[in-house]
Motif scaffolding. Structure first.
Motif, mmCIF file in Angstrom:
data_model
loop_
_atom_site.group_PDB
_atom_site.id
_atom_site.type_symbol
_atom_site.label_atom_id
_atom_site.label_comp_id
_atom_site.label_asym_id
_atom_site.label_seq_id
_atom_site.Cartn_x
_atom_site.Cartn_y
_atom_site.Cartn_z
ATOM 1 N N ALA A 367 0.826 -1.277 -0.084
ATOM 2 C CA ALA A 367 0.103 0.043 -0.194
ATOM 3 C C ALA A 367 0.985 1.294 -0.060
ATOM 4 C CB ALA A 367 -0.913 0.100 1.322
ATOM 5 N N SER A 368 2.052 1.455 0.739
ATOM 6 C CA SER A 368 2.941 2.431 0.830
ATOM 7 C C SER A 368 3.494 2.489 -0.552
ATOM 8 C CB SER A 368 3.634 2.377 1.838
ATOM 9 O OG SER A 368 3.129 2.369 3.233
ATOM 10 N N ALA A 369 4.002 1.582 -1.044
ATOM 11 C CA ALA A 369 4.825 1.701 -2.393
ATOM 12 C C ALA A 369 4.043 2.185 -3.430
ATOM 13 C CB ALA A 369 5.305 0.240 -2.771
ATOM 14 N N ASP A 370 2.414 1.744 -3.392
ATOM 15 C CA ASP A 370 1.664 2.353 -4.405
ATOM 16 C C ASP A 370 1.420 3.665 -4.386
ATOM 17 O OD1 ASP A 370 1.598 -0.266 -5.514
ATOM 18 O OD2 ASP A 370 -0.386 -0.944 -4.884
ATOM 19 N N GLU A 371 1.187 4.011 -3.103
ATOM 20 C CA GLU A 371 0.857 5.440 -2.730
ATOM 21 C C GLU A 371 2.072 6.294 -3.272
ATOM 22 O OE1 GLU A 371 -0.212 8.323 1.031
ATOM 23 O OE2 GLU A 371 0.239 6.322 1.365
ATOM 24 N N LEU A 372 3.278 6.074 -2.756
ATOM 25 C CA LEU A 372 4.525 6.571 -3.085
ATOM 26 C C LEU A 372 4.477 6.694 -4.779
ATOM 27 C CD1 LEU A 372 6.800 8.054 -2.339
ATOM 28 C CD2 LEU A 372 8.115 5.851 -2.146
ATOM 29 N N ALA A 373 4.262 5.668 -5.382
ATOM 30 C CA ALA A 373 4.298 5.688 -6.907
ATOM 31 C C ALA A 373 3.454 6.528 -7.315
ATOM 32 C CB ALA A 373 4.156 4.219 -7.369
ATOM 33 N N THR A 374 2.083 6.670 -7.031
ATOM 34 C CA THR A 374 1.244 7.575 -7.516
ATOM 35 C C THR A 374 1.338 9.121 -7.234
ATOM 36 O OG1 THR A 374 -0.484 5.819 -7.320
ATOM 37 C CG2 THR A 374 -1.396 8.229 -7.450
ATOM 38 N N ALA A 375 2.259 9.257 -6.007
ATOM 39 C CA ALA A 375 2.243 10.707 -5.619
ATOM 40 C C ALA A 375 3.633 11.352 -6.578
ATOM 41 C CB ALA A 375 2.682 10.706 -3.990
ATOM 42 N N ALA A 376 4.396 10.258 -6.477
ATOM 43 C CA ALA A 376 5.660 10.741 -7.415
ATOM 44 C C ALA A 376 5.548 10.824 -8.676
ATOM 45 C CB ALA A 376 6.969 9.821 -7.115
ATOM 46 N N SER A 377 4.425 10.303 -9.297
ATOM 47 C CA SER A 377 3.822 10.346 -10.956
ATOM 48 C C SER A 377 3.361 11.770 -10.863
ATOM 49 C CB SER A 377 2.957 9.133 -11.256
ATOM 50 O OG SER A 377 3.775 7.981 -11.333
ATOM 51 N N GLU A 378 2.381 11.814 -9.926
ATOM 52 C CA GLU A 378 1.674 13.352 -10.129
ATOM 53 C C GLU A 378 2.619 14.378 -9.858
ATOM 54 O OE1 GLU A 378 -1.172 12.708 -7.122
ATOM 55 O OE2 GLU A 378 -2.482 11.561 -8.305
ATOM 56 N N THR A 383 5.748 8.729 -15.383
ATOM 57 C CA THR A 383 5.291 7.517 -14.855
ATOM 58 C C THR A 383 6.034 6.832 -13.917
ATOM 59 O OG1 THR A 383 3.613 7.297 -16.692
ATOM 60 C CG2 THR A 383 3.987 5.277 -15.408
ATOM 61 N N VAL A 384 6.056 6.559 -12.690
ATOM 62 C CA VAL A 384 7.025 6.171 -11.785
ATOM 63 C C VAL A 384 6.457 5.078 -11.136
ATOM 64 C CG1 VAL A 384 8.279 6.796 -9.567
ATOM 65 C CG2 VAL A 384 7.607 8.649 -11.150
ATOM 66 N N VAL A 385 7.494 3.808 -11.208
ATOM 67 C CA VAL A 385 7.244 2.638 -10.571
ATOM 68 C C VAL A 385 8.488 2.720 -9.345
ATOM 69 C CG1 VAL A 385 6.515 1.426 -12.507
ATOM 70 C CG2 VAL A 385 9.097 1.728 -11.964
ATOM 71 N N VAL A 386 7.999 2.368 -8.018
ATOM 72 C CA VAL A 386 8.733 2.243 -6.981
ATOM 73 C C VAL A 386 9.399 0.707 -6.804
ATOM 74 C CG1 VAL A 386 8.759 2.529 -4.438
ATOM 75 C CG2 VAL A 386 7.567 4.158 -5.953
ATOM 76 N N VAL A 387 10.966 0.668 -6.454
ATOM 77 C CA VAL A 387 11.474 -0.440 -6.678
ATOM 78 C C VAL A 387 12.561 -0.613 -5.415
ATOM 79 C CG1 VAL A 387 12.865 -2.062 -7.700
ATOM 80 C CG2 VAL A 387 11.407 -0.742 -8.964
ATOM 81 N N HIS A 388 12.147 -1.604 -4.281
ATOM 82 C CA HIS A 388 13.011 -1.750 -3.227
ATOM 83 C C HIS A 388 14.471 -2.084 -3.606
ATOM 84 C CE1 HIS A 388 14.633 -4.102 0.260
ATOM 85 N NE2 HIS A 388 14.521 -2.921 0.822
ATOM 86 N N HIS A 389 15.494 -1.525 -2.928
ATOM 87 C CA HIS A 389 16.851 -2.096 -3.253
ATOM 88 C C HIS A 389 17.521 -2.424 -1.913
ATOM 89 C CE1 HIS A 389 17.591 -1.073 -7.773
ATOM 90 N NE2 HIS A 389 16.382 -0.704 -7.626
ATOM 91 N N THR A 390 18.334 -3.235 -1.816
ATOM 92 C CA THR A 390 19.199 -3.314 -0.815
ATOM 93 C C THR A 390 20.477 -2.189 -0.720
ATOM 94 O OG1 THR A 390 20.379 -5.213 -1.652
ATOM 95 C CG2 THR A 390 18.381 -5.754 -0.278
ATOM 96 N N HIS A 391 20.738 -1.970 -1.715
ATOM 97 C CA HIS A 391 21.928 -1.029 -1.736
ATOM 98 C C HIS A 391 21.828 0.042 -3.096
ATOM 99 C CE1 HIS A 391 26.459 -0.238 -3.134
ATOM 100 N NE2 HIS A 391 26.138 0.561 -2.034
ATOM 101 N N ILE A 392 22.057 1.341 -2.863
ATOM 102 C CA ILE A 392 22.203 2.203 -3.894
ATOM 103 C C ILE A 392 23.582 2.603 -4.074
ATOM 104 C CG2 ILE A 392 21.424 4.485 -4.846
ATOM 105 C CD1 ILE A 392 18.679 3.660 -3.746
ATOM 106 N N PRO A 393 24.445 2.606 -5.097
ATOM 107 C CA PRO A 393 25.822 3.169 -4.989
ATOM 108 C C PRO A 393 26.036 4.531 -4.680
ATOM 109 C CG PRO A 393 25.364 1.409 -6.892
ATOM 110 C CD PRO A 393 23.886 1.857 -6.312
ATOM 111 N N ILE A 394 26.871 4.963 -3.883
ATOM 112 C CA ILE A 394 27.274 6.120 -3.775
ATOM 113 C C ILE A 394 27.953 6.814 -4.976
ATOM 114 C CG2 ILE A 394 29.398 6.119 -2.755
ATOM 115 C CD1 ILE A 394 28.222 8.057 -0.568
ATOM 116 N N GLY A 395 27.852 8.175 -5.254
ATOM 117 C CA GLY A 395 28.667 8.787 -6.363
ATOM 118 C C GLY A 395 30.388 8.636 -6.256
ATOM 119 N N LYS A 396 31.169 8.802 -7.130
ATOM 120 C CA LYS A 396 32.466 8.840 -7.028
ATOM 121 C C LYS A 396 33.104 9.959 -6.101
ATOM 122 C CE LYS A 396 33.285 11.341 -11.333
ATOM 123 N NZ LYS A 396 33.795 11.416 -12.725
ATOM 124 N N SER A 397 32.335 11.120 -6.095
ATOM 125 C CA SER A 397 32.982 12.129 -5.015
ATOM 126 C C SER A 397 32.598 11.757 -3.437
ATOM 127 C CB SER A 397 32.276 13.307 -5.300
ATOM 128 O OG SER A 397 30.730 13.373 -4.995
#
Length: 405
Positions: A367-378, A383-397
């Motif tokens: 429910a939270s993921a769907d609500e977030l996708a709708t709000a981010a799209s608006e 059109t935004v889809v929400v995807v869970h990750h265990t890690h998002i890499p940091i930038g080179k800086s």
């Protein structure tokens, strides 16, 4: 996006400070200054700032060449006094009504931030001998030490966490009588708090000021640190301009500066931050478009009404229906789920993936993921889809990009 054709006069002290600098001579003579950008400054640097005073200062060591800190935007060469940024940090810390007592008490400062910053300090201290990893090489001055030596805090090993905790404890015992001031990138501090748990030494004051801090991350720090947590806003080229308080309000610290705001057409009240500064005598910056964006409380271009810094101008997401800043997406995320930790909007045409991690590691409920996708799209017009990750890499800086396109 600021209008570089727009010129205006400036107070006498700004004109006099730039009258003999080649870059400004024509404008200073007429007291009619346009808005300038990083790229325009870089085109003729350093010759356009090379006066006899500057040349002499470079020879004596009173001035030095450095680079502005680039994250996901262009870096700029500068001439400035040694420890210019640090001294403005100390000035704000000293004068801050909620944490100034810890500065006056000579509490040591432990910096948990990017590896790039730690590497810079070790490089400056090369003459001390030893290896770059040695703690003696990581003291910036007699009260500030840098502890992080890894690019991505998500990849800290248990041994790295143990070493940092041991160094913090040693510093506060040897120099602070058991106390220390935490200087941090908000993400790095949050990662260390998660990894250390109850072993994390409680600071007596904390400042975060290296990048945009999401509301969820600031809330996490404030709840876990148990001390006043304030934010600084500034840059390598200007020093610090604003400081926050524990209520999240901003206060100006505009010594030898003047600020103006330029509205960004088509946005929801976003303004570009334009600064005139003679704080650095070797490279004054007049009507300099910092590349940062702000929101005001009443939507006006009155700098006294600034209520938040909402991201970088070059990182605005522009679609057919909206111009979106990081802060606006952050509001949507924070209002729907306080569990979201790191996030990144990955845009491909009219579609986007909102990748996210959480503080606890588990995915949001459906429910939270769907609500977030709708709000981010608006919000974004994408059109935004929400995807869970265990890690998002940091930038080179060593900083995160909220937007990838």
């Amino acid at each position: 996006m600021a209008d570089t054709r727009n010129t205006r006069s400036l107070p006498h002290e700004f004109v006099e400070a730039t009258r003999d600098i080649p870059f400004y001579q024509e404008w200073a003579a007429a007291n009619s200054f346009p808005i300038i950008t990083k790229s325009e400054l870089a085109e003729t640097f350093p010759d356009s700032f090379m006066t006899p005073q500057v040349s002499s200062a470079l020879e004596s060591g009173a001035a030095q060449y450095v680079w502005s800190t680039g994250t996901n935007h262009a870096r700029m060469p500068l001439i400035r006094p040694p420890l210019f940024l640090l001294k403005t940090y100390y000035a704000v810390w000293r004068d801050h009504p909620e944490i100034g007592d810890t500065f006056a008490a000579q509490v040591p400062r432990v910096s948990v931030t990017t590896r790039l910053a730690t590497d810079h300090v070790a490089r400056v201290n090369e003459s001390k001998g030893g290896e770059p990893a040695d703690i003696a090489r990581r003291w910036l001055d007699d009260r500030t030490v840098y502890v992080n030596q890894e690019l991505d805090p998500a990849d800290w090993s248990p041994e790295a966490v143990d070493r940092m905790l041991a160094e913090i404890n040693a510093v506060r015992a040897e120099k602070g009588g058991g106390r220390y001031h935490l200087d941090c990138s908000s993400y790095h501090a949050a990662y260390l708090l998660r990894a250390a748990g109850e072993r994390f030494p409680q600071p007596v004051s904390a400042i975060h000021g290296y990048e945009f801090t999401p509301r969820n991350v600031r809330r996490f720090l404030a709840e876990r640190l148990g001390c006043p947590v304030v934010e600084l806003f500034g840059s390598t080229e200007l020093g610090y301009l604003y400081y926050g308080d524990t209520q999240g309000r901003y206060h100006s610290h505009l010594v030898d500066m003047e600020v103006e705001l330029q509205p960004i057409p088509g946005s929801r009240g976003i303004h570009s931050l334009v600064v005139s500064s003679i704080r650095n005598p070797f490279m004054p910056l007049l009507r300099y478009n910092t590349g940062d964006c702000v929101h005001t409380g009443d939507g006006s271009a009155d700098p006294r009404q600034i209520v938040r810094f909402c991201g970088r101008e070059k990182e605005l997401l522009v679609t057919d229906t909206a111009i979106t800043s990081q802060a606006e997406l952050d509001d949507v995320i924070a209002d729907i789920s306080p569990q979201v930790f790191v996030y990144q909007l990955r845009v491909d045409g009219t579609h986007a993936e909102l990748a996210y991690t959480t503080f606890e590691g588990a995915a949001l409920d459906r429910a939270s993921a769907d609500e977030l996708a709708t709000a981010a799209s608006e919000l974004t017009g994408t059109t935004v889809v929400v995807v869970h990750h265990t890690h998002i890499p940091i930038g080179k800086s060593g900083k995160y990009a909220w937007l990838v396109r």
